[in-house]
Design an enzyme around this catalytic site. Structure first.
Site, short mmCIF file in Angstrom:
data_model
loop_
_atom_site.label_atom_id
_atom_site.label_comp_id
_atom_site.label_asym_id
_atom_site.label_seq_id
_atom_site.Cartn_x
_atom_site.Cartn_y
_atom_site.Cartn_z
CE LYS A 1 40.37 44.40 40.55
NZ LYS A 1 40.96 44.11 39.25
NE ARG B 1 46.81 49.01 30.72
CZ ARG B 1 45.80 48.88 31.55
NH1 ARG B 1 44.58 49.14 31.15
NH2 ARG B 1 45.99 48.50 32.80
CB SER C 1 38.02 46.82 32.69
OG SER C 1 38.32 45.90 31.68
O1 PNS Z 1 42.07 42.21 35.13
P1 PNS Z 1 42.82 42.26 36.42
O2 PNS Z 1 41.92 42.73 37.53
O3 PNS Z 1 44.08 43.07 36.31
O4 PNS Z 1 43.25 40.75 36.75
C1 PNS Z 1 43.92 40.43 37.95
C2 PNS Z 1 43.94 38.91 38.19
C3 PNS Z 1 42.52 38.37 38.23
C4 PNS Z 1 44.71 38.25 37.08
C5 PNS Z 1 44.66 38.67 39.56
O5 PNS Z 1 44.05 39.45 40.55
C6 PNS Z 1 44.65 37.21 39.97
O6 PNS Z 1 45.38 36.41 39.43
N1 PNS Z 1 43.78 36.86 40.95
C7 PNS Z 1 43.67 35.51 41.45
C8 PNS Z 1 44.33 35.41 42.83
C9 PNS Z 1 45.79 35.02 42.73
O7 PNS Z 1 46.17 34.05 42.13
N2 PNS Z 1 46.66 35.84 43.37
C10 PNS Z 1 48.09 35.56 43.39
C11 PNS Z 1 48.88 36.45 42.45
S1 PNS Z 1 49.17 38.04 43.20
#
Ligand code: PNS
Length: 163
Positions: free
Chosen positions: A44, A93, A131
């Site tokens: 992102k 949600r 968001s």
């Molecule tokens: O607000 P979001 O974009 O839904 O949050 C997503 C988030 C940041 C929690 C998720 O993408 C994340 O944990 N990213 C870090 C990479 C990771 O640990 N990936 C393994 C789990 S799939």
């Protein structure tokens, strides 16, 4: 106990704040770390910089005892382990969230079985807040104020005017 509330928070919304306050109502003595994903790892490109998102989360939770905000890159469970956290908090949600969140919770559990994911259902008035909707509406010149804390409304307007 230390818990992690992870996300991109681009920007932080009324829905996020509600989850934070409801966690603290349940577990007032526990520490909650708002873990802000720097962005690039999830593919992102956030509209607010990591520093801006950290400042926003800190300002909005300044009066809440035991809440702090930190940025992270890489695996969430590694960040959680280093912070000594026992659980990950996520808001839910709808069914689409559930499918995505359940998969993420199971993957995180494979990676770190000692860390539990806890889901908090969104409040009715926050069910359609996200968001990404904020970014889409603002990007098209619309008004997303009703999804956002007051301070973020002004910051989003400044950001949109610059772009
Ligand atoms: O607000 P979001 O974009 O839904 O949050 C997503 C988030 C940041 C929690 C998720 O993408 C994340 O944990 N990213 C870090 C990479 C990771 O640990 N990936 C393994 C789990 S799939």
């Amino acid at each position: 106990m230390t818990a992690i509330f992870p996300g991109t928070f681009d920007p932080i919304t009324n829905g996020h704040l509600d989850i934070i306050h409801r966690f603290k109502r349940l577990w007032p003595e526990d520490k909650l770390i708002i873990a802000i994903a720097e962005g690039e790892n999830a593919g992102k490109k956030p509209i607010f910089t990591t520093e801006e998102r950290l400042d926003q989360a800190r300002a909005l939770t300044a009066g809440v005892r035991g809440v702090e905000a930190k940025a992270f890159a890489g695996l969430l469970v590694e960040f959680a382990r280093k912070a000594g956290a026992r659980c990950i908090i996520r808001g839910l949600r709808n069914g689409t969230d559930f499918d995505y969140e359940m998969e993420m919770a199971l993957i995180n559990r494979e990676l770190a079985p000692e860390i539990e994911t806890i889901f908090i259902p969104a409040a009715l008035e926050h069910m359609i807040i996200s968001s990404s909707a904020v970014r889409q509406i603002a990007g098209a010149g619309g008004n997303a104020d009703w999804m956002l804390p007051e301070q973020i409304r002004a910051e989003l307007r400044k950001k949109s005017a610059k772009q």
